[in-house]
Design a protein around this motif. Structure first.
Motif, PDB file in Angstrom:
ATOM      1  N   ALA A 346       0.828  -1.212   0.000  1.00 45.10           N
ATOM      2  CA  ALA A 346       0.000   0.000   0.000  1.00 45.10           C
ATOM      3  C   ALA A 346       0.860   1.258   0.000  1.00 45.10           C
ATOM      4  O   ALA A 346       0.433   2.298  -0.518  1.00 45.10           O
ATOM      5  CB  ALA A 346      -0.924   0.006   1.221  1.00 45.10           C
ATOM      6  N   GLU A 347       2.068   1.173   0.564  1.00 48.65           N
ATOM      7  CA  GLU A 347       2.935   2.358   0.594  1.00 48.65           C
ATOM      8  C   GLU A 347       3.285   2.839  -0.808  1.00 48.65           C
ATOM      9  O   GLU A 347       3.494   4.037  -1.035  1.00 48.65           O
ATOM     10  CB  GLU A 347       4.207   2.091   1.405  1.00 48.65           C
ATOM     11  N   VAL A 348       3.347   1.910  -1.772  1.00 49.49           N
ATOM     12  CA  VAL A 348       3.650   2.296  -3.157  1.00 49.49           C
ATOM     13  C   VAL A 348       2.496   3.102  -3.743  1.00 49.49           C
ATOM     14  O   VAL A 348       2.701   4.134  -4.388  1.00 49.49           O
ATOM     15  CB  VAL A 348       3.928   1.042  -4.015  1.00 49.49           C
ATOM     16  N   GLU A 349       1.266   2.660  -3.515  1.00 50.53           N
ATOM     17  CA  GLU A 349       0.095   3.368  -4.024  1.00 50.53           C
ATOM     18  C   GLU A 349      -0.043   4.739  -3.372  1.00 50.53           C
ATOM     19  O   GLU A 349      -0.324   5.734  -4.051  1.00 50.53           O
ATOM     20  CB  GLU A 349      -1.160   2.543  -3.776  1.00 50.53           C
ATOM     21  N   VAL A 350       0.175   4.800  -2.053  1.00 51.52           N
ATOM     22  CA  VAL A 350       0.070   6.074  -1.342  1.00 51.52           C
ATOM     23  C   VAL A 350       1.184   7.022  -1.797  1.00 51.52           C
ATOM     24  O   VAL A 350       0.965   8.232  -1.933  1.00 51.52           O
ATOM     25  CB  VAL A 350       0.126   5.850   0.184  1.00 51.52           C
ATOM     26  N   ALA A 351       2.367   6.483  -2.050  1.00 56.09           N
ATOM     27  CA  ALA A 351       3.480   7.317  -2.522  1.00 56.09           C
ATOM     28  C   ALA A 351       3.157   7.930  -3.880  1.00 56.09           C
ATOM     29  O   ALA A 351       3.450   9.104  -4.126  1.00 56.09           O
ATOM     30  CB  ALA A 351       4.755   6.480  -2.611  1.00 56.09           C
ATOM     31  N   GLU A 352       2.531   7.153  -4.760  1.00 53.42           N
ATOM     32  CA  GLU A 352       2.176   7.689  -6.083  1.00 53.42           C
ATOM     33  C   GLU A 352       1.125   8.786  -5.959  1.00 53.42           C
ATOM     34  O   GLU A 352       1.221   9.825  -6.615  1.00 53.42           O
ATOM     35  CB  GLU A 352       1.657   6.577  -6.983  1.00 53.42           C
ATOM     36  N   ARG A 353       0.115   8.578  -5.112  1.00 54.70           N
ATOM     37  CA  ARG A 353      -0.952   9.570  -4.988  1.00 54.70           C
ATOM     38  C   ARG A 353      -0.481  10.832  -4.287  1.00 54.70           C
ATOM     39  O   ARG A 353      -0.931  11.932  -4.609  1.00 54.70           O
ATOM     40  CB  ARG A 353      -2.141   8.967  -4.228  1.00 54.70           C
ATOM     41  N   SER A 354       0.418  10.692  -3.310  1.00 51.13           N
ATOM     42  CA  SER A 354       0.831  11.836  -2.496  1.00 51.13           C
ATOM     43  C   SER A 354       2.078  12.535  -3.010  1.00 51.13           C
ATOM     44  O   SER A 354       2.323  13.697  -2.686  1.00 51.13           O
ATOM     45  CB  SER A 354       1.085  11.376  -1.052  1.00 51.13           C
ATOM     46  N   GLY A 355       2.906  11.810  -3.796  1.00 53.23           N
ATOM     47  CA  GLY A 355       4.171  12.377  -4.232  1.00 53.23           C
ATOM     48  C   GLY A 355       5.260  12.267  -3.183  1.00 53.23           C
ATOM     49  O   GLY A 355       6.356  12.825  -3.351  1.00 53.23           O
ATOM     50  N   LEU A 356       4.993  11.540  -2.092  1.00 53.29           N
ATOM     51  CA  LEU A 356       5.972  11.361  -1.026  1.00 53.29           C
ATOM     52  C   LEU A 356       6.823  10.124  -1.291  1.00 53.29           C
ATOM     53  O   LEU A 356       6.333   9.151  -1.857  1.00 53.29           O
ATOM     54  CB  LEU A 356       5.268  11.198   0.327  1.00 53.29           C
ATOM     55  N   PRO A 357       8.089  10.123  -0.856  1.00 56.36           N
ATOM     56  CA  PRO A 357       8.893   8.899  -0.949  1.00 56.36           C
ATOM     57  C   PRO A 357       8.273   7.777  -0.125  1.00 56.36           C
ATOM     58  O   PRO A 357       7.624   8.023   0.898  1.00 56.36           O
ATOM     59  CB  PRO A 357      10.253   9.332  -0.372  1.00 56.36           C
ATOM     60  N   THR A 358       8.490   6.544  -0.553  1.00 52.31           N
ATOM     61  CA  THR A 358       7.869   5.406   0.137  1.00 52.31           C
ATOM     62  C   THR A 358       8.329   5.303   1.587  1.00 52.31           C
ATOM     63  O   THR A 358       7.542   4.934   2.464  1.00 52.31           O
ATOM     64  CB  THR A 358       8.209   4.098  -0.602  1.00 52.31           C
ATOM     65  N   GLN A 359       9.586   5.628   1.858  1.00 52.44           N
ATOM     66  CA  GLN A 359      10.073   5.577   3.237  1.00 52.44           C
ATOM     67  C   GLN A 359       9.332   6.583   4.109  1.00 52.44           C
ATOM     68  O   GLN A 359       9.020   6.314   5.272  1.00 52.44           O
ATOM     69  CB  GLN A 359      11.574   5.833   3.278  1.00 52.44           C
ATOM     70  N   ASP A 360       9.038   7.777   3.556  1.00 50.69           N
ATOM     71  CA  ASP A 360       8.300   8.783   4.318  1.00 50.69           C
ATOM     72  C   ASP A 360       6.858   8.344   4.546  1.00 50.69           C
ATOM     73  O   ASP A 360       6.269   8.643   5.590  1.00 50.69           O
ATOM     74  CB  ASP A 360       8.332  10.123   3.591  1.00 50.69           C
ATOM     75  N   VAL A 361       6.276   7.636   3.588  1.00 48.69           N
ATOM     76  CA  VAL A 361       4.912   7.132   3.759  1.00 48.69           C
ATOM     77  C   VAL A 361       4.849   6.192   4.959  1.00 48.69           C
ATOM     78  O   VAL A 361       3.953   6.300   5.802  1.00 48.69           O
ATOM     79  CB  VAL A 361       4.438   6.410   2.487  1.00 48.69           C
ATOM     80  N   LEU A 362       5.804   5.275   5.058  1.00 52.06           N
ATOM     81  CA  LEU A 362       5.825   4.340   6.184  1.00 52.06           C
ATOM     82  C   LEU A 362       6.076   5.078   7.498  1.00 52.06           C
ATOM     83  O   LEU A 362       5.482   4.750   8.531  1.00 52.06           O
ATOM     84  CB  LEU A 362       6.910   3.279   5.941  1.00 52.06           C
ATOM     85  N   ARG A 363       6.962   6.068   7.465  1.00 52.26           N
ATOM     86  CA  ARG A 363       7.237   6.854   8.677  1.00 52.26           C
ATOM     87  C   ARG A 363       6.001   7.624   9.117  1.00 52.26           C
ATOM     88  O   ARG A 363       5.627   7.617  10.300  1.00 52.26           O
ATOM     89  CB  ARG A 363       8.396   7.819   8.405  1.00 52.26           C
ATOM     90  N   LEU A 364       5.335   8.274   8.172  1.00 46.67           N
ATOM     91  CA  LEU A 364       4.150   9.065   8.496  1.00 46.67           C
ATOM     92  C   LEU A 364       3.004   8.181   8.987  1.00 46.67           C
ATOM     93  O   LEU A 364       2.223   8.591   9.853  1.00 46.67           O
ATOM     94  CB  LEU A 364       3.709   9.856   7.262  1.00 46.67           C
TER      95      LEU A 364
END
Length: 417
Positions: A346-364
């Motif tokens: 899911a972090e990959v999908e959220v990263a694409e929608r948000s423009g955030l790096p995948t590592q930041d998605v998991l951190r957030l």
């Protein structure tokens, strides 16, 4: 520097490209070029280096291979031998070498695979547990902890994912490697600086079930799910790219990305390809007037400042990250990008929608769960909805920096004034 355009579409290079469109389409063309996500060589290098540093080498050594096309049917030649039971079996030729990267005919550099090979050589200097493009015989060692346990393919960009999928398959077709994998002796891993969600999914579909780590996931105009925001750009790319055999790029990926050293073939043809009387945004390295948009110094003064301040672009990102405004904006972007229950990848999908790096998605996600803004399944809670509503209402309001603190700041509540 005061004359520097604020938007990529306002640059001289982009204006020449936009002028090729009919008057009624130029606004959409300008918005398309402004939607591109830009990366420079230094950012790609940093992303790959950082991910390689995070690979666990405690359980065994790690084989590093640069992503490349393999002309042979298998990654290594295969020989037939008689096993202890008297039956004929196949195995990799023990001393066979992985074919080295060679320059393309008429080119001064060997392409991204040559660059990846260089980064691999630098990673090995930093960590002797890495092995540079090893032959099959190097996988075994008398000492168990010195045996190669992981195969890592390194690349700058995952577009359609086909090239890496094929490379994995050519390892997979070598009986020795397939046997090692089935017994749990080796596992496959892919490291990339930038990628698309579709490309990542394609690679993960391989039977060897590789782990795929991508630092930045970029948007595409196409995908398994319809993208209403992309409709006008899709029509534009198809109409003006009708004379090209792949108007949406290789495998119809239509990625919205550009690198300072060139555009991948996965972007729409109108952006990255020359055909008939059409000229791309740029070919080869980015022109000088685009350098600043890629975070690169443009003048001698910029070069001096970069040297003195130790890569200003990188430092600026760190300083912005430490500000309350940046932290809040990242959290709001993360919460807005959530869709349904959290699942694998899911972090990959959220990263694409948000423009955030995948590592930041998991951190957030971890921060949001700790603060009670989302549930364990990553659904918004009541407090999360209040935070999102208040944050969007105040998104243009200036927020003062917290003096004397370098720790990221996440407010527990935001009041609407």
């Amino acid at each position: 520097m005061s004359n520097q355009p604020e938007a990529l579409s306002e640059s001289k290079t982009a204006q020449r490209w936009i002028a090729q469109f009919d008057d009624g389409d130029r606004e959409d063309a300008a918005s398309l070029v402004d939607r591109l996500e830009l990366f420079n060589e230094g950012q790609v290098t940093d992303a790959i280096t950082r991910q390689l540093e995070e690979i666990d080498t405690a359980q065994g050594r790690v084989a590093l291979y640069a992503e490349r096309e393999i002309s042979q049917a298998t990654a290594f030649p295969i020989e037939t031998y008689s096993n202890p039971h008297g039956n004929l079996s196949e195995r990799a030729v023990a001393h066979a070498k992985f074919k080295p990267v060679s320059p393309r005919r008429g080119a001064t550099r060997v392409g991204s695979e040559g660059w990846m090979a260089f980064l691999i050589s630098q990673a090995i200097k930093a960590n002797p547990r890495f092995v540079n493009h090893p032959a099959p015989r190097q996988y075994n060692s008398a000492k168990r902890t010195n045996r190669i346990r992981q195969i890592v393919i390194v690349t700058d960009f995952i577009g359609s994912g086909d090239r890496i999928w094929t490379m994995l398959h050519k390892f997979w077709r070598v009986p020795t490697f397939a046997a090692w994998w089935s017994r749990g002796y080796i596992r496959f891993h892919v490291v990339a600086a930038v990628g698309t969600s579709g490309g990542v999914a394609r690679i993960k579909s391989h039977p060897c079930r590789p782990t795929v780590c991508v630092a930045n996931v970029v948007s595409t105009l196409t995908g398994p799910q319809p993208k209403p925001w992309a409709e006008k750009w899709l029509r534009l790319a198809k109409r003006y790219g009708k004379d090209h055999d792949q108007p949406l790029g290789h495998k119809e990926t239509a990625a919205l990305v550009a690198f300072d050293y060139g555009m991948p073939n996965n972007v729409p043809a109108v952006l990255g390809q020359q055909f008939k009387r059409w000229k791309p945004l740029f070919s080869g390295r980015a022109p000088s007037d685009l350098r600043s948009f890629f975070g690169l110094p443009q003048t001698t003064a910029d070069l001096l400042r970069s040297s003195i301040e130790n890569q200003w672009a990188k430092l600026k990102r760190v300083l912005d990250f430490r500000s309350r405004r940046r932290d809040r904006a990242e959290m709001l972007a993360f919460l807005l990008a959530l869709r349904g229950r959290w699942h694998a990848d899911a972090e990959v999908e959220v990263a694409e929608r948000s423009g955030l790096p995948t590592q930041d998605v998991l951190r957030l996600r971890g921060v949001a769960m700790s603060a009670g803004w989302i549930s364990e399944s990553s659904r918004l809670t009541d407090s999360g909805r209040k935070l999102l509503k208040a944050g969007l209402a105040r998104r243009r309001r200036e927020v003062n920096k917290v003096a004397g603190s370098n720790a990221p700041y996440y407010p527990t509540s935001l009041r609407v004034s």
